[in-house]
Design an enzyme around this catalytic site. Structure first.
Site, PDB file in Angstrom:
ATOM      1  N   SER A 177      -6.991 -32.114   5.445  1.00 19.96           N
ATOM      2  CA  SER A 177      -6.409 -31.437   6.619  1.00 19.96           C
ATOM      3  C   SER A 177      -4.896 -31.630   6.741  1.00 19.96           C
ATOM      4  O   SER A 177      -4.360 -31.711   7.845  1.00 19.96           O
ATOM      5  CB  SER A 177      -7.098 -31.904   7.913  1.00 19.96           C
ATOM      6  OG  SER A 177      -8.472 -31.651   7.867  1.00 19.96           O
ATOM      7  N   LEU A 192      -2.227 -23.618   5.013  1.00 19.22           N
ATOM      8  CA  LEU A 192      -1.008 -23.137   5.672  1.00 19.22           C
ATOM      9  C   LEU A 192       0.155 -23.084   4.684  1.00 19.22           C
ATOM     10  O   LEU A 192       0.955 -22.144   4.693  1.00 19.22           O
ATOM     11  CB  LEU A 192      -0.669 -24.054   6.848  1.00 19.22           C
ATOM     12  CG  LEU A 192       0.455 -23.621   7.777  1.00 19.22           C
ATOM     13  CD1 LEU A 192       0.176 -22.252   8.375  1.00 19.22           C
ATOM     14  CD2 LEU A 192       0.647 -24.643   8.893  1.00 19.22           C
ATOM     15  N   ASP A 250      -9.670 -21.022   5.927  1.00 24.70           N
ATOM     16  CA  ASP A 250      -8.342 -20.911   5.328  1.00 24.70           C
ATOM     17  C   ASP A 250      -8.017 -19.474   4.930  1.00 24.70           C
ATOM     18  O   ASP A 250      -6.849 -19.078   4.893  1.00 24.70           O
ATOM     19  CB  ASP A 250      -8.201 -21.828   4.104  1.00 24.70           C
ATOM     20  CG  ASP A 250      -7.789 -23.242   4.495  1.00 24.70           C
ATOM     21  OD1 ASP A 250      -7.017 -23.381   5.465  1.00 24.70           O
ATOM     22  OD2 ASP A 250      -8.235 -24.194   3.850  1.00 24.70           O
ATOM     23  N   PRO A 252       1.423 -44.028  -0.879  1.00 19.12           N
ATOM     24  CA  PRO A 252       0.234 -43.157  -0.952  1.00 19.12           C
ATOM     25  C   PRO A 252       0.455 -41.934  -1.836  1.00 19.12           C
ATOM     26  O   PRO A 252      -0.444 -41.538  -2.587  1.00 19.12           O
ATOM     27  CB  PRO A 252       0.011 -42.747   0.515  1.00 19.12           C
ATOM     28  CG  PRO A 252       0.606 -43.868   1.307  1.00 19.12           C
ATOM     29  CD  PRO A 252       1.809 -44.305   0.523  1.00 19.12           C
ATOM     30  N   VAL A 300       5.906 -29.105  12.393  1.00 22.51           N
ATOM     31  CA  VAL A 300       6.614 -28.068  13.146  1.00 22.51           C
ATOM     32  C   VAL A 300       5.974 -27.907  14.519  1.00 22.51           C
ATOM     33  O   VAL A 300       4.839 -28.321  14.750  1.00 22.51           O
ATOM     34  CB  VAL A 300       6.576 -26.720  12.385  1.00 22.51           C
ATOM     35  CG1 VAL A 300       7.460 -26.777  11.147  1.00 22.51           C
ATOM     36  CG2 VAL A 300       5.152 -26.346  12.002  1.00 22.51           C
ATOM     37  N   CYS A 335     -19.099 -10.516  20.452  1.00 22.09           N
ATOM     38  CA  CYS A 335     -20.362 -10.697  19.732  1.00 22.09           C
ATOM     39  C   CYS A 335     -21.447 -11.265  20.650  1.00 22.09           C
ATOM     40  O   CYS A 335     -21.991 -10.553  21.487  1.00 22.09           O
ATOM     41  CB  CYS A 335     -20.142 -11.563  18.497  1.00 22.09           C
ATOM     42  SG  CYS A 335     -21.513 -11.497  17.308  1.00 22.09           S
ATOM     43  N   GLU A 394     -33.917 -13.855  20.392  1.00 19.41           N
ATOM     44  CA  GLU A 394     -33.402 -15.022  19.680  1.00 19.41           C
ATOM     45  C   GLU A 394     -33.817 -16.317  20.370  1.00 19.41           C
ATOM     46  O   GLU A 394     -33.910 -17.370  19.734  1.00 19.41           O
ATOM     47  CB  GLU A 394     -31.876 -14.945  19.591  1.00 19.41           C
ATOM     48  CG  GLU A 394     -31.241 -16.075  18.801  1.00 19.41           C
ATOM     49  CD  GLU A 394     -29.723 -15.974  18.714  1.00 19.41           C
ATOM     50  OE1 GLU A 394     -29.121 -16.823  18.038  1.00 19.41           O
ATOM     51  OE2 GLU A 394     -29.150 -15.041  19.319  1.00 19.41           O
ATOM     52  N   HIS A 403     -16.044  -8.784  15.775  1.00 22.02           N
ATOM     53  CA  HIS A 403     -15.094  -9.889  15.899  1.00 22.02           C
ATOM     54  C   HIS A 403     -13.661  -9.391  15.666  1.00 22.02           C
ATOM     55  O   HIS A 403     -13.143  -9.479  14.552  1.00 22.02           O
ATOM     56  CB  HIS A 403     -15.422 -10.988  14.884  1.00 22.02           C
ATOM     57  CG  HIS A 403     -16.646 -11.768  15.210  1.00 22.02           C
ATOM     58  ND1 HIS A 403     -16.627 -12.936  15.944  1.00 22.02           N
ATOM     59  CD2 HIS A 403     -17.950 -11.533  14.906  1.00 22.02           C
ATOM     60  CE1 HIS A 403     -17.857 -13.394  16.078  1.00 22.02           C
ATOM     61  NE2 HIS A 403     -18.685 -12.563  15.462  1.00 22.02           N
ATOM     62  N   GLU A 449     -10.934 -10.705  16.434  1.00 21.64           N
ATOM     63  CA  GLU A 449      -9.992 -11.791  16.135  1.00 21.64           C
ATOM     64  C   GLU A 449      -9.696 -11.921  14.648  1.00 21.64           C
ATOM     65  O   GLU A 449      -8.625 -12.391  14.245  1.00 21.64           O
ATOM     66  CB  GLU A 449     -10.504 -13.130  16.688  1.00 21.64           C
ATOM     67  CG  GLU A 449     -11.736 -13.716  16.015  1.00 21.64           C
ATOM     68  CD  GLU A 449     -13.044 -13.272  16.613  1.00 21.64           C
ATOM     69  OE1 GLU A 449     -14.048 -14.001  16.482  1.00 21.64           O
ATOM     70  OE2 GLU A 449     -13.079 -12.176  17.221  1.00 21.64           O
TER      71      GLU A 449
END
Length: 538
Positions: free
Chosen positions: A14, A19, A71, A189, A240, A380, A404, A513, A515
């Site tokens: 992570s 990015l 990603d 590291p 940032v 949805c 459901e 969706h 988005e």
């Protein structure tokens, strides 16, 4: 021939490989090159479709119906390039392909092994479906040293030899931590991570050093010395204030310049960072804040609604406003607390989800937003909950439910058994959970004189879906007589795609969706309109 860039990670997960890859893709694209982004995931699931959002975050869906790693959402938002099924693969899919071939006798009696058969399949994936690309950026999931990622690391080592070092570049992203107690930045590291990578046969060409503080030149020289990388290729990335500052930060550190220099290539045109500067300025400097409540089951993990969070931010950018997300756990939402929880909220959003758990809290929140005229957006599963709420409280179908949730009640939401896709009949199932839903891009026809048609400025739209339950079209007339309009339908008019409420400032729910298609440089019209309505809410 395409040049291949492999992005690996070390020390901890992570750190931002996705990015970093997405930012580099934009920078190269802005310089006039064709770029493709890919993700190689080391887990044994065939895809993330059956994985819990608590474990893995959201499942991102592509136009062609692949359930992929989140990603790929970063890739699309930064580069503007729509991902494909051929841009994400997992260990599970690799082994599944190899074993299927072995069962059919495809290896002609040979002993099937990790090397060369698994690694060969990985290499086939890396170079497949590439023709016009100048660069293919491949991110390797996990971190170097994980046992799961070893076949991928070996495969990209081999691949580099196959295509020649002049056509393959290794970027390694590591953590350079700051120790507050001793007031020191530590490079050890990174040194150990690179040592681990080199022991597997890969010498990184560029090292991206993630740190919460600027890394002094003497520390960068130390990394250069011990990791056998030129000082100009030790790139720092300091935390940032907004992720949309990342392309600006990487360009300032000459990441794209060093990549082109490695490949001995010249920029085709002058880079343009003005769009990102404008977005960053808006996010950091705007004073207007809008509170939007997201009511769902997975609010404890931000990555569970990653694309949704970003799309709301994009809507805020389009309205020169900051978005403050008020995350409310629907499972623990009591009816008596709804008024208090939604106090000061200018918009309510119910996202996608599965299963009965937490549904009653969502339904009651929708009722509150409907009655109190708070802008509401259902996505949805959120649309299905809005249908159930309206059926119970306005149509007086008190036992309205979804199949459901099990037997009992009146299932106004049911399992879809078949549907049309480009003229072909597709059969659905709930026996296998992975990859059996209505997935990918589908068309919807928009009702004339509806709010949704005004928002989209179009008679028809194409949006991405991920669901296996649908609103029962047989109830359409009953809903519309009471003011809930079915303003978007599938081309054959059998599947409700969009509903909207009359006599409400903004009440829209969609089966798809939106988005997944929103971009910071091109906000989705639904999110822009929703935030505008919330901005005007009193």
């Amino acid at each position: 021939m395409a040049r291949f860039i492999f992005v690996t990670g070390g020390v901890v997960s992570s750190l931002g490989k996705g990015l970093s890859s997405a930012s580099l893709a934009y920078l190269l694209q802005s310089r006039g090159f064709n770029v493709r982004l890919r993700k190689l995931d080391p887990y044994l699931n065939v895809d993330p479709g059956t994985m819990s959002p608590f474990q893995h975050g959201e499942v991102f869906v592509t136009d062609d119906g692949a359930e992929t790693d989140l990603d790929l959402g970063h890739y699309e938002r930064f580069s503007g390039i729509s991902a494909k099924k051929s841009d994400n693969i997992t260990t599970g899919k690799i082994y599944s392909d190899v074993l299927r071939k072995e069962r059919k006798g495809g290896y002609l009696g040979k002993t099937v092994q990790v090397i060369p058969h698994i690694t060969d399949r990985i290499k086939d994936f890396i170079k497949s479906d590439t023709s016009k690309e100048d660069f293919v950026i491949c991110e390797i999931g996990g971190i170097v040293g994980d046992i799961e990622s070893l076949p991928f690391v070996e495969a990209i080592r081999q691949f580099s030899n196959d295509v020649g070092k002049k056509n393959a570049l290794f970027i390694h992203l590591t953590l350079v931590p700051y120790l507050k107690a001793s007031d020191e930045i530590k490079t050890k590291p990174t040194q150990h991570s690179v040592k681990e990578l080199r022991s597997l046969g890969i010498q990184p060409d560029i090292i991206i050093c993630r740190s919460e503080r600027p890394i002094p030149l003497e520390h960068r020289k130390k990394i250069s010395l011990f990791c056998n990388v030129g000082i100009e290729n030790v790139i720092q990335t300091v935390d940032v204030k907004t992720i949309y500052e990342a392309p600006i930060s990487f360009n300032r550190e000459n990441l794209d310049k060093q990549v082109l220099e490695y490949f001995k290539m010249k920029s085709k045109k002058k880079i343009n960072l003005n769009p990102w500067k404008k977005i960053t300025k808006t996010i950091l400097n705007t004073k207007k804040t809008i509170n939007i409540a997201i009511i769902g089951k997975y609010v404890e993990l931000k990555d569970a609604y990653k694309s949704l969070d970003e799309a709301l931010t994009h809507g805020g950018i389009d309205n020169n406003s900051k978005i403050n997300l008020v995350r409310i756990d629907s499972e623990n939402l009591k009816i008596s607390e709804i008024k208090k929880k939604l106090q000061g909220v200018s918009g309510v959003l119910i996202p996608g989800g599965f299963g009965k758990r937490g549904t009653e809290g969502k339904i009651e929140a929708i009722k509150y937003a409907r009655e109190k005229k708070i802008p509401f957006f259902g996505i949805c599963f959120g649309m299905q909950m809005a249908i159930i709420e309206f059926a119970r409280n306005k149509l007086n179908i008190k036992k309205a439910t979804s199949s459901e949730f099990g037997l009992g009640g009146i299932p106004i939401i049911g399992l879809i058994s078949e549907w049309n896709k480009d003229g072909k009949l597709i059969k659905g199932t709930d026996k296998d959970l992975g990859g059996t839903m209505r997935l990918g891009l589908y068309e919807a026809k928009l009702k004339e004189n509806s709010l949704i048609r005004k928002i989209y400025k179009s008679k028809s739209i194409q949006e991405r879906h991920r669901h296996r339950y649908e609103v029962n079209i047989d109830y359409k007339d009953q809903f519309e007589k009471n003011g809930l309009i079915f303003s978007g339908l599938s081309p054959d008019k059998k599947l409700p795609e969009i509903i909207e409420l009359k006599n409400h400032p903004w009440f829209i729910a969609v089966q798809f969706h939106p988005e997944f298609k929103s971009r910071p440089l091109a906000p989705h019209p639904l999110f822009s309109s929703f935030i505008k309505a919330a901005k005007n809410h009193r």
